[in-house]
Motif scaffolding. Structure first.
Motif, PDB file in Angstrom:
ATOM      1  N   UNK A   1       0.809  -1.220   0.000  1.00 55.76           N
ATOM      2  CA  UNK A   1       0.000   0.000   0.000  1.00 55.76           C
ATOM      3  C   UNK A   1       0.841   1.268   0.000  1.00 55.76           C
ATOM      4  N   UNK A   2       2.096   1.174   0.435  1.00 62.68           N
ATOM      5  CA  UNK A   2       2.900   2.393   0.561  1.00 62.68           C
ATOM      6  C   UNK A   2       4.097   2.461  -0.375  1.00 62.68           C
ATOM      7  N   UNK A   3       4.677   1.315  -0.728  1.00 62.62           N
ATOM      8  CA  UNK A   3       5.849   1.327  -1.606  1.00 62.62           C
ATOM      9  C   UNK A   3       5.444   1.612  -3.053  1.00 62.62           C
ATOM     10  N   UNK A   4       6.415   2.032  -3.846  1.00 61.88           N
ATOM     11  CA  UNK A   4       6.179   2.308  -5.262  1.00 61.88           C
ATOM     12  C   UNK A   4       7.273   1.642  -6.095  1.00 61.88           C
ATOM     13  N   UNK A   5       7.073   1.610  -7.400  1.00 66.92           N
ATOM     14  CA  UNK A   5       8.100   1.130  -8.323  1.00 66.92           C
ATOM     15  C   UNK A   5       8.496  -0.309  -8.091  1.00 66.92           C
ATOM     16  N   UNK A   6       9.788  -0.573  -8.232  1.00 65.24           N
ATOM     17  CA  UNK A   6      10.273  -1.947  -8.109  1.00 65.24           C
ATOM     18  C   UNK A   6      10.085  -2.496  -6.700  1.00 65.24           C
ATOM     19  N   UNK A   7      10.127  -1.631  -5.706  1.00 64.32           N
ATOM     20  CA  UNK A   7       9.918  -2.101  -4.330  1.00 64.32           C
ATOM     21  C   UNK A   7       8.500  -2.650  -4.171  1.00 64.32           C
ATOM     22  N   UNK A   8       7.525  -1.961  -4.775  1.00 65.98           N
ATOM     23  CA  UNK A   8       6.141  -2.434  -4.686  1.00 65.98           C
ATOM     24  C   UNK A   8       5.995  -3.783  -5.381  1.00 65.98           C
ATOM     25  N   UNK A   9       6.637  -3.953  -6.538  1.00 66.77           N
ATOM     26  CA  UNK A   9       6.561  -5.238  -7.229  1.00 66.77           C
ATOM     27  C   UNK A   9       7.219  -6.344  -6.411  1.00 66.77           C
ATOM     28  N   UNK A  10       8.316  -6.017  -5.769  1.00 68.78           N
ATOM     29  CA  UNK A  10       8.988  -6.982  -4.884  1.00 68.78           C
ATOM     30  C   UNK A  10       8.032  -7.397  -3.765  1.00 68.78           C
ATOM     31  N   UNK A  11       7.370  -6.404  -3.164  1.00 62.25           N
ATOM     32  CA  UNK A  11       6.419  -6.669  -2.084  1.00 62.25           C
ATOM     33  C   UNK A  11       5.241  -7.498  -2.576  1.00 62.25           C
ATOM     34  N   UNK A  12       4.723  -7.147  -3.749  1.00 62.70           N
ATOM     35  CA  UNK A  12       3.594  -7.880  -4.329  1.00 62.70           C
ATOM     36  C   UNK A  12       3.949  -9.349  -4.550  1.00 62.70           C
TER      37      UNK A  12
ATOM     38  N   UNK B   1      -4.462 -12.976  -8.693  1.00 68.67           N
ATOM     39  CA  UNK B   1      -4.671 -11.529  -8.898  1.00 68.67           C
ATOM     40  C   UNK B   1      -3.337 -10.787  -8.820  1.00 68.67           C
ATOM     41  N   UNK B   2      -2.519 -11.172  -7.870  1.00 66.37           N
ATOM     42  CA  UNK B   2      -1.204 -10.545  -7.731  1.00 66.37           C
ATOM     43  C   UNK B   2      -0.348 -10.847  -8.953  1.00 66.37           C
ATOM     44  N   UNK B   3      -0.395 -12.079  -9.423  1.00 64.85           N
ATOM     45  CA  UNK B   3       0.377 -12.416 -10.612  1.00 64.85           C
ATOM     46  C   UNK B   3      -0.082 -11.579 -11.806  1.00 64.85           C
ATOM     47  N   UNK B   4      -1.386 -11.359 -11.914  1.00 57.62           N
ATOM     48  CA  UNK B   4      -1.908 -10.505 -12.980  1.00 57.62           C
ATOM     49  C   UNK B   4      -1.388  -9.089 -12.884  1.00 57.62           C
ATOM     50  N   UNK B   5      -1.278  -8.596 -11.673  1.00 54.00           N
ATOM     51  CA  UNK B   5      -0.732  -7.255 -11.479  1.00 54.00           C
ATOM     52  C   UNK B   5       0.740  -7.201 -11.882  1.00 54.00           C
ATOM     53  N   UNK B   6       1.480  -8.253 -11.571  1.00 50.93           N
ATOM     54  CA  UNK B   6       2.874  -8.320 -12.000  1.00 50.93           C
ATOM     55  C   UNK B   6       2.965  -8.366 -13.524  1.00 50.93           C
TER      56      UNK B   6
END
Length: 145
Positions: free
Chosen positions: A46-57, A75-80
């Motif tokens: 909810x708070x990270x952005x960019x590559x960090x958010x993808x890592x978290x996802x 759903x997460x895989x779809x977002x990736x």
């Protein structure tokens, strides 16, 4: 990893840096404390952005698989899959492959790894990922792999 080990490794709970919280979530997940890890990684997503958010996802997806929520992992895989980052070099494909392997979809995981290599994942990263990302280890012995 036992809970005692996780508690020993998780001594810096007051460290609120994103990377520290991510590592804490990974430790909790590997120690079997997936519920705690889910809460921590959900907050990071909810708070990270960019590559960090993808890592978290990606890590949150692995947690969802462990908790049995396959729909959330998909759903997460779809977002990736929809992620677009400059200079990504196939990194989201590697993370998608990790989730597909964890979901037991070995052929699709291999296909995603191939796409990632085509986008520029270095083979050394994939080799390291097989050690660092246990889900990809499930691909050993898979004929296309």
């Amino acid at each position: 990893m036992s809970n005692r080990d996780a508690d020993q490794l998780d001594v810096k709970r007051s460290d609120t840096a994103s990377r520290s919280r991510y590592v804490r979530g990974c430790i909790l997940w590997r120690a079997g404390r997936a519920g705690e890890a889910r809460a921590l990684l959900s907050a990071l997503v909810a708070t990270d952005t960019g590559t960090e958010r993808l890592r978290d996802l990606a890590q949150l997806g692995m947690i969802e698989v462990k908790l049995g929520d396959r729909d959330a992992a998909r759903r997460i895989e779809g977002e990736l899959a929809r992620a677009t980052l400059p200079y990504e070099r196939g990194w989201p494909k590697l993370r998608q492959a990790q989730l597909a392997a964890a979901l037991g979809e070995r052929d699709r995981a291999v296909l995603l790894l191939r796409h990632g290599i085509g986008w520029g994942i270095r083979l050394s990263i994939v080799r390291g990922a097989l050690v660092g990302y246990g889900a990809l280890g499930l691909l050993h012995g898979c004929p296309p792999f």
